[in-house]
Design an enzyme around this catalytic site. Structure first.
Site, mmCIF file in Angstrom:
data_model
loop_
_atom_site.group_PDB
_atom_site.id
_atom_site.type_symbol
_atom_site.label_atom_id
_atom_site.label_comp_id
_atom_site.label_asym_id
_atom_site.label_seq_id
_atom_site.Cartn_x
_atom_site.Cartn_y
_atom_site.Cartn_z
ATOM 1 N N SER A 70 0.768 -1.396 0.082
ATOM 2 C CA SER A 70 0.083 -0.004 0.125
ATOM 3 C C SER A 70 0.787 1.218 0.048
ATOM 4 O O SER A 70 1.985 1.397 0.461
ATOM 5 C CB SER A 70 -0.970 0.158 1.322
HETATM 6 N N1 SAM Z 1 -0.841 -4.157 3.732
HETATM 7 C C1 SAM Z 1 -0.198 -4.872 2.665
HETATM 8 C C2 SAM Z 1 1.125 -4.332 2.673
HETATM 9 O O1 SAM Z 1 1.761 -3.258 3.303
HETATM 10 O O2 SAM Z 1 2.129 -4.733 1.790
HETATM 11 C C3 SAM Z 1 -1.016 -4.519 1.701
HETATM 12 C C4 SAM Z 1 -1.833 -5.518 1.339
HETATM 13 S S1 SAM Z 1 -2.628 -5.891 -0.193
HETATM 14 C C5 SAM Z 1 -3.226 -4.192 -0.437
HETATM 15 C C6 SAM Z 1 -3.877 -6.825 0.073
HETATM 16 C C7 SAM Z 1 -3.599 -8.290 0.395
HETATM 17 O O3 SAM Z 1 -5.076 -8.916 0.779
HETATM 18 C C8 SAM Z 1 -3.362 -8.966 -0.787
HETATM 19 O O4 SAM Z 1 -1.834 -9.526 -0.451
HETATM 20 C C9 SAM Z 1 -4.275 -10.104 -0.838
HETATM 21 O O5 SAM Z 1 -3.824 -11.282 -1.387
HETATM 22 C C10 SAM Z 1 -5.079 -10.157 0.580
HETATM 23 N N2 SAM Z 1 -6.149 -10.865 0.543
HETATM 24 C C11 SAM Z 1 -7.256 -10.727 -0.299
HETATM 25 N N3 SAM Z 1 -8.102 -11.402 0.193
HETATM 26 C C12 SAM Z 1 -7.770 -12.094 1.289
HETATM 27 C C13 SAM Z 1 -8.479 -12.833 2.234
HETATM 28 N N4 SAM Z 1 -9.626 -13.283 2.120
HETATM 29 N N5 SAM Z 1 -7.699 -13.410 3.217
HETATM 30 C C14 SAM Z 1 -6.320 -13.039 3.391
HETATM 31 N N6 SAM Z 1 -5.840 -12.077 2.629
HETATM 32 C C15 SAM Z 1 -6.452 -11.850 1.530
#
Ligand code: SAM
Length: 221
Positions: A70
Site C-alpha cells: 500500500s
Molecule cells: N498491507 C499490505 C502491505 O503493506 O504490503 C498490503 C496488502 S494488499 C493491498 C491486500 C492483500 O490482501 C493481498 O496480499 C491479498 O492477497 C490479500 N487478501 C485478499 N483477500 C484475502 C483474504 N480473504 N484473506 C487474506 N488475505 C486476503
C-alpha cells in the site's frame, strides 16, 4: 547503489525521513508512536529489487501475485486510526508484503496476520525474520473468516476492500475494540473506522480509497 538489506543505509534513511515529512506529517498524521515506527521500518526491504528506487515514493507498488504494497500515507493513516496500544493483540487481514505488519509489530504486543496467497505470506515471513521481528504470527487462509483460535482481538485492520465488515471479524473484535477497513465496491471504497460498543460496531466513514478486493467467504467472490 541501494540494496534490499539497507546496507546503503544513510541514503535510504534519508529518503525515508523525507517520505515521513512530505507525505505523512505534511498530510496530518500526528501520532508520534506511528511516526517513529514508520521511521524505523525499512520499506525498501519489502519491495521487489526492481522497485527499490521507488520504495519511498508516494504510491503503491506491485509485490507479485497481482497484489500491492500500500501507499505509505495509507499505511500511516490506517495505523493512526487503529490507535494501537503497546499491550494490544492485533489481527491483520491481508499480509501482502508484510510492511504494514512490521509497523503494527512495533506498536502492539502481538500481531496475528492472515494472507490467502501462500507465496506472499512466505515472502513476508522471510523479510520479518531478517529484520528480527518476532511478535508476529502468520496464517495462510481466508482472512474474511478471521482467525477465531486467537480471538478476541483489541484491534483489527483489513488491508483489502470488503463489501461490508465480515461478520466473523465483528464477532472476533473485543468490546471497546477498533476495526479499520475499506468498505465499498471493487472499483472504489470508503475507509471506515468502527468501534465495538454493547456488541455492535458503530461505524464512522472517513474518506475514499482504492484497495485490491478481499476475496473469500465474506469478501468478493
Ligand atoms: N498491507 C499490505 C502491505 O503493506 O504490503 C498490503 C496488502 S494488499 C493491498 C491486500 C492483500 O490482501 C493481498 O496480499 C491479498 O492477497 C490479500 N487478501 C485478499 N483477500 C484475502 C483474504 N480473504 N484473506 C487474506 N488475505 C486476503
Amino acid at each position: 547503489m541501494m540494496n534490499s538489506n539497507g546496507s546503503s543505509g544513510n541514503y535510504l534513511s534519508e529518503l525515508r525521513r523525507e517520505m515521513v515529512e512530505s507525505q505523512i506529517i505534511a498530510r496530518g498524521v500526528k501520532d508520534p508512536r506511528v511516526i517513529k515506527a514508520i521511521l524505523e521500518v525499512p520499506r525498501h526491504a519489502f519491495v521487489p529489487p526492481e522497485y527499490i528506487d521507488q520504495a519511498y515514493n508516494d504510491y503503491p507498488l506491485p509485490i507479485g501475485a497481482g497484489q500491492t504494497i500500500s501507499q505509505p500515507y495509507m499505511v500511516a493513516v490506517m495505523t493512526e486510526l487503529l490507535e494501537v496500544q503497546d499491550d494490544n493483540k492485533v489481527l491483520e487481514i491481508g499480509t501482502g508484503s508484510g510492511y504494514q505488519t512490521a509497523i503494527l509489530a512495533k506498536l502492539a504486543k502481538e500481531v496475528y496476520t492472515v494472507e490467502r496467497i501462500p507465496e506472499l505470506s512466505q515472502r513476508a515471513q522471510r523479510i520479518l525474520r531478517k529484520l528480527g521481528i518476532t511478535n508476529v504470527h502468520f496464517k495462510v487462509g481466508d482472512g474474511s473468516e478471521g482467525w477465531p483460535e486467537h480471538a478476541p482481538y483489541d484491534r483489527i485492520i483489513v488491508t483489502a476492500a470488503a463489501p461490508d465488515i465480515p461478520e466473523p471479524l465483528e464477532e472476533q473484535l473485543k468490546g471497546g475494540g477498533i476495526i479499520v477497513i475499506p468498505i465499498g465496491d471493487i472499483g472504489g471504497q470508503i475507509l471506515v473506522k468502527g468501534i465495538k460498543k454493547n456488541g455492535k460496531i458503530l461505524k464512522e466513514e472517513l474518506f475514499p480509497c482504492a484497495f485490491v478486493p478481499l476475496r473469500g467467504k465474506y469478501g468478493f467472490n
